[in-house]
Design an enzyme around this catalytic site. Structure first.
Site, PDB file in Angstrom:
ATOM      1  N   ARG A   1       0.853  -1.191   0.000  1.00 32.08           N
ATOM      2  CA  ARG A   1       0.000   0.000   0.000  1.00 32.08           C
ATOM      3  C   ARG A   1       0.886   1.238   0.000  1.00 32.08           C
ATOM      4  O   ARG A   1       1.120   1.845   1.054  1.00 32.08           O
ATOM      5  CB  ARG A   1      -0.898   0.001   1.232  1.00 32.08           C
ATOM      6  CG  ARG A   1      -1.944  -1.100   1.174  1.00 32.08           C
ATOM      7  CD  ARG A   1      -2.876  -0.994   2.367  1.00 32.08           C
ATOM      8  NE  ARG A   1      -3.737  -2.159   2.439  1.00 32.08           N
ATOM      9  CZ  ARG A   1      -4.245  -2.646   3.570  1.00 32.08           C
ATOM     10  NH1 ARG A   1      -3.977  -2.053   4.715  1.00 32.08           N
ATOM     11  NH2 ARG A   1      -5.018  -3.701   3.548  1.00 32.08           N
TER      12      ARG A   1
ATOM     13  N   ASP B   1       2.227   4.932  -0.186  1.00 31.82           N
ATOM     14  CA  ASP B   1       1.601   6.179   0.274  1.00 31.82           C
ATOM     15  C   ASP B   1       1.458   7.201  -0.846  1.00 31.82           C
ATOM     16  O   ASP B   1       2.039   7.052  -1.915  1.00 31.82           O
ATOM     17  CB  ASP B   1       2.465   6.805   1.372  1.00 31.82           C
ATOM     18  CG  ASP B   1       2.466   5.971   2.629  1.00 31.82           C
ATOM     19  OD1 ASP B   1       1.389   5.482   3.008  1.00 31.82           O
ATOM     20  OD2 ASP B   1       3.551   5.786   3.204  1.00 31.82           O
TER      21      ASP B   1
ATOM     22  N   TYR C   1      12.434  -1.651  -1.849  1.00 32.58           N
ATOM     23  CA  TYR C   1      12.173  -0.229  -2.106  1.00 32.58           C
ATOM     24  C   TYR C   1      13.491   0.470  -2.413  1.00 32.58           C
ATOM     25  O   TYR C   1      14.535   0.091  -1.868  1.00 32.58           O
ATOM     26  CB  TYR C   1      11.558   0.442  -0.875  1.00 32.58           C
ATOM     27  CG  TYR C   1      10.074   0.217  -0.707  1.00 32.58           C
ATOM     28  CD1 TYR C   1       9.159   1.043  -1.347  1.00 32.58           C
ATOM     29  CD2 TYR C   1       9.599  -0.811   0.091  1.00 32.58           C
ATOM     30  CE1 TYR C   1       7.792   0.850  -1.184  1.00 32.58           C
ATOM     31  CE2 TYR C   1       8.231  -1.017   0.258  1.00 32.58           C
ATOM     32  CZ  TYR C   1       7.333  -0.180  -0.386  1.00 32.58           C
ATOM     33  OH  TYR C   1       5.995  -0.367  -0.223  1.00 32.58           O
TER      34      TYR C   1
ATOM     35  N   ARG D   1      10.601   5.368   4.746  1.00 28.41           N
ATOM     36  CA  ARG D   1      10.904   6.806   4.776  1.00 28.41           C
ATOM     37  C   ARG D   1      11.480   7.246   6.117  1.00 28.41           C
ATOM     38  O   ARG D   1      12.259   8.195   6.185  1.00 28.41           O
ATOM     39  CB  ARG D   1       9.645   7.598   4.432  1.00 28.41           C
ATOM     40  CG  ARG D   1       9.260   7.448   2.951  1.00 28.41           C
ATOM     41  CD  ARG D   1       7.824   7.835   2.687  1.00 28.41           C
ATOM     42  NE  ARG D   1       7.559   9.181   3.100  1.00 28.41           N
ATOM     43  CZ  ARG D   1       6.325   9.707   3.163  1.00 28.41           C
ATOM     44  NH1 ARG D   1       5.264   8.965   2.859  1.00 28.41           N
ATOM     45  NH2 ARG D   1       6.156  10.952   3.530  1.00 28.41           N
TER      46      ARG D   1
END
Lengths: 246, 246
Positions: B52, B54, B112, B199
């Protein structure tokens, strides 16, 4: 302050601009630079750009110069200009040059890079910076064709009609075709580029890569001095001005 | 047609979306995929995404699945969906998977990549895909700090408050920091990521790179299980979901 001639190195995303050269009522790089300089200097400097990039064409190493008598130190121009320029334009260098330096007239050469995305499906993150060609391009054929373009030639066949120039002869010193996974980079270096010349060379090489034009036809196309003999114009978003030689 | 379970590989530019997960009255990747699938299949398939992502986060290898009884051959889904999806989303692969495959539940790991632009001036052509940090980052210090994050840890200190999960323990198998000229790529691989974990790790490593946080403080930060001990959250536009492991 004494009068200074200042050279800037400028990067931009050309997507939303009608090109470098100023035009009434349309967003242009030159127009934005002159507006920003007016705010920073309190004067109304005229900006001279090395290359008049077309609408939608990008730059990572455009060069421009302007004259000023303001008190802003030369090395502070990037930060001062970036604070008032749109996010799509960035000044990344500034230095003082001799009074008679002219970014356009004194350029000895320019390097452009054209990027093709050569895979079946489009790429959302590359879309603004590539020409998407969904059919397989043979870079071997493209390189074979590119070889015949290198050197001093009359490039009329690769020049958009209606451009007024004294000569169509240019010295193309580099025309490299390199595949990196799904992208193909075509790097072009010349002492000068005719109107649409880079995009017309790329459009022609793409026809060769697709097998629609023979890899050995380039000498005939050059000799014909006829725009109709070369391939179509590649779209603007794949093109970027990389650097200017002085 | 028989009922099929179809897996898609999806790329997107997340700039203009409120994230992957569907939300009423806001543009989302899932919403666009479901709308496109409704047009292509004539059904109302529900899409399950592996991650999911952002708002503002991109993907080059998001994976999703849906069930259908329509007549479209599986390998035609990319071209059919791309013809009705916005340009900012592209389906680049489709295959049939076992009936019980679930893109989210069955994911064994995700990769990522976070990209930082580490130079003085902003870059117009990279702006949508990087976090611009204008002060020098020491990648040596960042790598030293990253080493202590690798392995199985309770990552509460890197998880946004308010997320309901059964466990904050995750296995981080890769945390690489590599400089390429003016950009720094941070590649993270884990069996799963907590809310904002990628992040928050990047924001903390950036504090280390700037010298505001010691490179050897990471074990203490992990042990504290306190979000306030780690660094700030890095902005979304530098992050991209690269691939999902099954």
């Amino acid at each position: 302050m004494e009068r200074r001639n200042v050279r800037l190195v400028v990067q931009y995303d050309g997507t939303d601009y009608a090109g470098f050269q100023i035009q009434p009522d349309r967003p242009t790089i030159q127009g934005e630079l002159e507006r920003a300089l007016a705010r920073v200097t309190g004067e109304a400097p005229r900006v001279t750009g090395a290359g008049r990039t077309d609408a939608g064409v990008h730059a990572v190493g455009q060069v421009a110069n302007f004259r000023t008598e303001c008190t802003v130190p030369t090395d502070k121009f990037p930060i001062a200009l970036n604070s008032v320029l749109p996010q799509t334009i960035s000044v990344v260098g500034a230095d003082e040059v001799p009074e008679d330096f002219n970014a356009r007239r004194d350029a000895r050469g320019k390097v452009y890079r054209y990027r093709i995305l050569n895979r079946e499906f489009r790429s959302p993150v590359l879309a603004r910076y590539v020409w998407h060609v969904p059919h397989w391009l043979s870079t071997a054929w493209m390189r074979r064709a590119a070889r015949d373009l290198i050197g001093e030639h009359d490039f009329s066949s690769f020049c958009a009609a209606g451009s007024e120039v004294r000569s169509w002869v240019r010295q193309l010193s580099r025309c490299e075709v390199v595949r990196h996974d799904e992208t193909i980079d075509i790097t072009l270096e010349a002492d000068g580029f005719l109107y649409m010349m880079a995009r017309n060379i790329v459009g022609t090489l793409a026809q060769v890569g697709l097998g629609r034009l023979g890899a050995e036809e380039l000498p005939d196309i050059l000799a014909a001095r006829d725009r109709a003999r070369a391939g179509p114009t590649a779209p603007p978003q794949g093109l970027a001005l990389i650097c200017v030689r002085y």
